[in-house]
Design a protein around this motif. Sequence first.
Motif, mmCIF file in Angstrom:
data_model
loop_
_atom_site.group_PDB
_atom_site.id
_atom_site.type_symbol
_atom_site.label_atom_id
_atom_site.label_comp_id
_atom_site.label_asym_id
_atom_site.label_seq_id
_atom_site.Cartn_x
_atom_site.Cartn_y
_atom_site.Cartn_z
ATOM 1 N N GLU A 16 0.850 -1.180 0.000
ATOM 2 C CA GLU A 16 0.000 0.000 0.000
ATOM 3 C C GLU A 16 0.890 1.236 0.000
ATOM 4 O O GLU A 16 1.929 1.254 0.652
ATOM 5 N N ASP A 17 0.464 2.255 -0.705
ATOM 6 C CA ASP A 17 1.236 3.491 -0.779
ATOM 7 C C ASP A 17 0.745 4.449 0.306
ATOM 8 O O ASP A 17 -0.129 5.272 0.077
ATOM 9 N N PHE A 18 1.311 4.318 1.509
ATOM 10 C CA PHE A 18 0.940 5.183 2.621
ATOM 11 C C PHE A 18 1.446 6.598 2.372
ATOM 12 O O PHE A 18 2.469 6.797 1.717
ATOM 13 N N ASP A 19 0.750 7.561 2.935
ATOM 14 C CA ASP A 19 1.218 8.948 2.900
ATOM 15 C C ASP A 19 2.538 9.024 3.671
ATOM 16 O O ASP A 19 2.712 8.344 4.689
ATOM 17 N N ARG A 20 3.474 9.842 3.185
ATOM 18 C CA ARG A 20 4.796 9.925 3.821
ATOM 19 C C ARG A 20 4.721 10.394 5.275
ATOM 20 O O ARG A 20 5.596 10.095 6.074
#
Length: 132
Positions: A16-20
């Motif tokens: 999953e591309d989590f927010d930084r």
Amino acid sequence: EYHYYVWALMCWLYKEDFDRQFRFGPCYFIDLKPHHIAQWMNKITYGTERPTDRDLPKFQRANSLFYAKKAISFYMPHGSAAWNPLADSGNPTKSKEVIQLIARVKGFECKKLGRKSCTTRPFILPEYRCIN
């Protein structure tokens, strides 16, 4: 700086591309095992999660892996506890599997087969005086 390595590991682990800026709570670390950390380190070091004996560490150096290990360990709920393979508990960054992976990469570096160092030499005095 520590957060980047945790973010990268969690994005890889959960696909999953989590927010930084996402803050990972303890629930994200509960199921984290040594083989997860080792596979992620292999991926960022060799380009594959399961390197063969012929693969060389071309993307990361041992000190970078050690720093990543330290960063992940900082966020672990039981950070100071050693990894207990029988109970499957403790801090997975302190497992034999992760430590041996870093030692293997260091061995390649000693043989000049690992990633080249990006460090630069310090200025000598005449060079330093030219800067000011």
